[in-house]
Design an enzyme around this catalytic site. Structure first.
Site, PDB file in Angstrom:
ATOM      1  N   HIS A   1       7.272 -27.188   1.460  1.00  0.00           N
ATOM      2  CA  HIS A   1       6.440 -28.269   0.910  1.00  0.00           C
ATOM      3  C   HIS A   1       5.294 -27.693   0.093  1.00  0.00           C
ATOM      4  CE1 HIS A   1       8.657 -31.192   3.309  1.00  0.00           C
ATOM      5  NE2 HIS A   1       8.759 -30.178   4.151  1.00  0.00           N
TER       6      HIS A   1
ATOM      7  N   GLU B   1       0.845  -1.195   0.000  1.00  0.00           N
ATOM      8  CA  GLU B   1       0.000   0.000   0.000  1.00  0.00           C
ATOM      9  C   GLU B   1       0.885   1.252   0.000  1.00  0.00           C
ATOM     10  OE1 GLU B   1      -4.290   0.029   1.749  1.00  0.00           O
ATOM     11  OE2 GLU B   1      -3.075   1.058   3.225  1.00  0.00           O
TER      12      GLU B   1
ATOM     13  N   LYS C   1     -13.408   1.442  -3.672  1.00  0.00           N
ATOM     14  CA  LYS C   1     -14.456   1.820  -2.729  1.00  0.00           C
ATOM     15  C   LYS C   1     -15.578   2.542  -3.460  1.00  0.00           C
ATOM     16  CE  LYS C   1     -11.617   2.546   1.404  1.00  0.00           C
ATOM     17  NZ  LYS C   1     -11.008   3.570   2.253  1.00  0.00           N
TER      18      LYS C   1
HETATM   19  O1  LIG Z   1      -8.730   2.634   9.768  1.00  0.00           O
HETATM   20  P1  LIG Z   1      -9.691   2.872   8.646  1.00  0.00           P
HETATM   21  O2  LIG Z   1      -9.913   4.325   8.391  1.00  0.00           O
HETATM   22  O3  LIG Z   1     -10.972   2.141   8.877  1.00  0.00           O
HETATM   23  O4  LIG Z   1      -9.050   2.323   7.332  1.00  0.00           O
HETATM   24  C1  LIG Z   1      -8.715   0.966   7.184  1.00  0.00           C
HETATM   25  C2  LIG Z   1      -7.757   0.782   6.043  1.00  0.00           C
HETATM   26  O5  LIG Z   1      -8.320   1.258   4.842  1.00  0.00           O
HETATM   27  C3  LIG Z   1      -7.306   1.907   4.070  1.00  0.00           C
HETATM   28  O6  LIG Z   1      -7.545   3.268   4.123  1.00  0.00           O
HETATM   29  C4  LIG Z   1      -7.374   1.530   2.649  1.00  0.00           C
HETATM   30  O7  LIG Z   1      -7.322   0.171   2.494  1.00  0.00           O
HETATM   31  C5  LIG Z   1      -6.004   1.535   4.769  1.00  0.00           C
HETATM   32  O8  LIG Z   1      -4.991   2.412   4.487  1.00  0.00           O
HETATM   33  C6  LIG Z   1      -6.453   1.525   6.183  1.00  0.00           C
HETATM   34  O9  LIG Z   1      -5.536   0.900   7.010  1.00  0.00           O
END
Ligand SMILES: O=P(O)(O)OC[C@H]1O[C@](O)(CO)[C@@H](O)[C@@H]1O
Length: 623
Positions: A431, A402, A536
């Site tokens: 394995h 990320e 998202k």
């Molecule tokens: O802590 P939050 O705001 O729920 O986000 C959870 C995760 O989602 C992200 O923003 C995107 O996957 C991550 O960087 C983060 O750790």
């Protein structure tokens, strides 16, 4: 009322055999190739539909990498005496932490190290600025301060220093009170102590706590931990079912920096429903860890949850293990969090030296650059030879991928950077996929994590003369390292004495800093994640479309007689003919889940499907 008919969508659509076709160019994807010539790079960039100028920039960037790494890649040293010399010359040792870093099986040359020196110095300078509070995440205009969490004196203002210290004190006090039984579950609980933690969170709000629990929780912790880290209803049901009557003595910790992540919100709503169903008062058992005034924070405040702990704007999710996110669950499991912080702090200190050879994070970043040509051309396979470190690779996947997986560099050039991380544990993986690593496609470098202490003192025995079970594990690691190297597969080895809060803290700090340095070397912002937003946003669009589909179906189902609709008709009436495939998937998913929807036809032949609702919802017609 839920109903669906006659095995609709019960079998997968038949797949046509694939006919080989010319591969279309995939926008933004750079193939992993070794040391392409500049002209080839320009061709490739053009085939990716980039403009000529961007193509030239990529070409020149990679030419730099060529200059620094590729052009000089010789075969790996095989003479055992010279290798021993290399091992001794390059071995990094952190005496106090008992940590060793062996980079001798990465084949970088002295010339490469020399060429990289100015860039490494610039990266180390950037880290220094970041620690002083520079806006290191320019896109989001944020400071990046996870290093202050383990050494509050470093925080650039007194206010931030106090925030770190007060939060740590609050975490320690709360955990001590829960563990001692001073803070109790409500009287409805059959026991007068909290016995379980249910952690609800995802990504950085889950992976650190999961890794640390697996690595460090004692066999009989004061509170056992479980995780809901997805919006999978069956997975959530499973966790709640496993808790059974102990739900009454479960502390539910909801963790979300933003306080608005859908998966986490859904987990919370599901857990709250489970509480209601057995007559429990969720607020008396709920704890929130989130940014002040987030949706989650406001909910917890208004509903009067048991406790709230802050997340800070300047701590990213994937580097939040040393904030309340990681510390609270760890402390509740009886893990010595001050030791974790001490280990991280000692490692940070070591990583501040400007002498690259003595700076373990810089050495790691240098090796990653060499091994992956500074463009992620090789994957990083993490192989801890210790069951308790199983989740380290999973944790590192987010931290590294990320952070480094970015489309654009800091100057706006399209670079499609990244470093792929995977792995589980040795010797188990020997394995599974080590066969391919040794002999198959040469697209990785390995990192062995070695733990010298096999088991606590006084428990060892020889299962054959002179050999313990742990000797086998040791032999497997050394054997795999040698066998890979003999076939020109490079590796790094990180050695710790034991898996302790201190060594785990140090490992986390080591990789956090290596990622930061590497990001500077390849000129990308390690602290944002714009790519996650696309998925998202698309998910939200799918759910919005589902609502429109339901509304259209409701309208047709309220007619006399009911009007079953084909997929084309549904798409047309949703004013979304281009979304017909998604509409098909929405209907198939709803039909599989008893959603008051009747679909006739066969999933395997989408054109045959006619769909209507089992009931007309008159209210919805006028909503
Ligand atoms: O802590 P939050 O705001 O729920 O986000 C959870 C995760 O989602 C992200 O923003 C995107 O996957 C991550 O960087 C983060 O750790």
């Amino acid at each position: 009322m839920a109903s669906s008919v006659s095995g609709i969508c019960s079998s997968s659509p038949s797949l046509k055999p694939k006919t080989p076709a010319a591969k279309p160019s995939v926008s933004g994807r750079r193939e992993a190739v070794s040391f392409p010539s500049s002209s080839k790079l320009v061709d490739r960039a053009q085939s990716l539909s980039l403009t000529r100028s961007v193509a030239r920039e990529i070409s020149s960037d990679l030419a730099k990498a060529d200059g620094a790494a590729a052009k000089k890649k010789p075969g790996l040293e095989k003479d055992s005496r010279s290798l021993w010399g290399r091992y001794v010359d390059w071995l990094y040792q952190h005496k106090e932490l008992g940590l060793l870093l062996d980079v001798s099986r990465i084949g970088f040359t002295d010339e490469f190290v020399e060429e990289m020196e100015p860039r490494l110095q610039a990266a180390l300078k950037a880290m220094e600025e970041l620690e002083k509070g520079a806006i290191a995440n320019p896109d989001e205009g944020r400071m990046v301060g996870h290093y202050w969490l383990r050494k509050s004196e470093l925080a650039p203002t007194r206010f931030l220093k106090a925030q770190v210290e007060n939060t740590l004190d609050a975490v320690c006090n709360f955990a001590a009170d829960v563990v001692s039984g001073k803070i109790k579950p409500p009287p409805t609980s059959p026991v007068d102590r909290f016995t379980q933690i249910l952690s609800v969170g995802i990504g950085g709000s889950a992976l650190g706590p999961q890794f640390v629990a697996e690595a460090l929780a004692p066999d009989n912790p004061p509170l056992k931990i479980r995780f809901i880290d997805n919006t999978d209803p069956a997975g959530i049901d499973h966790q709640i079912a496993q808790l059974g009557p102990e739900l009454a003595s479960t502390l539910v910790i909801v963790i979300s920096k933003s306080g608005g992540t859908p998966e986490t919100r859904n987990g919370l709503l599901e857990v709250q429903k489970a509480f209601r169903e057995v007559g429990l008062d969720f607020a008396k058992q709920g704890v929130a860890i989130t940014q002040e005034n987030s949706l989650l924070d406001n909910t917890a405040r208004i509903e009067g949850w048991l406790a709230r702990f802050p997340m800070f704007d300047w701590v990213g999710g994937r580097t939040s293990e040393m904030s309340a996110v990681g510390l609270l669950p760890a402390a509740l499991q009886g893990i010595d969090i001050r030791e974790m912080l001490a280990g991280a702090s000692l490692m940070d200190e070591a990583n501040r030296t400007k002498v690259v050879k003595n700076n373990p994070a810089a050495l790691l970043a240098l090796c990653w650059y060499w091994a992956s040509d500074g463009i992620g051309s090789k994957d990083m396979v993490i192989l801890p030879y210790k069951d308790s470190l199983l989740l380290f690779s999973r944790y590192l996947q987010q931290l590294v991928m990320e952070s480094l997986g970015k489309e654009f560099d800091l100057d706006g050039n399209r670079v499609n950077q990244g470093l792929t991380v995977y792995g589980n544990k040795g010797s188990t993986d020997q394995h599974a996929y080590i066969q391919q690593l040794r002999e198959g496609v040469h697209n990785f470098f390995a990192t062995f994590i070695e733990v010298l202490r096999d088991r606590p003192p006084g428990h060892d025995w020889e299962l054959e003369p002179g050999v313990t079970c742990g000797d086998y594990l040791f032999g497997m690691l050394q054997g795999t390292r040698s066998a890979l190297y003999a076939n020109d597969r490079e590796s790094i080895t990180v050695t710790v004495q034991e898996v302790t809060p201190r060594s785990v803290g140090a490992l986390i700090a080591l990789y956090e800093r290596a990622v930061g340095i590497y990001a500077s070397l390849v000129n990308i912002n390690a602290y944002h994640q714009p790519g996650v937003e696309a998925g998202k946003k698309a998910a939200a669009e799918v759910l919005a479309l589902q609502k429109r589909v339901l509304s259209v179906l409701n309208e047709a189902s309220c007619k006399e007689p009911v009007e079953p609709l084909s997929l084309e008709e549904v798409a047309e009436r949703c004013h979304a003919p281009e979304d017909i495939e998604m509409i098909y998937k929405i209907i198939a998913h709803m039909a599989a889940n008893d959603r008051a929807l009747i679909a006739e036809g066969s999933c395997g032949s989408p054109r045959s499907i006619k769909v209507f609702l089992g009931e007309c919802n008159v209210d919805a017609l006028y909503a």
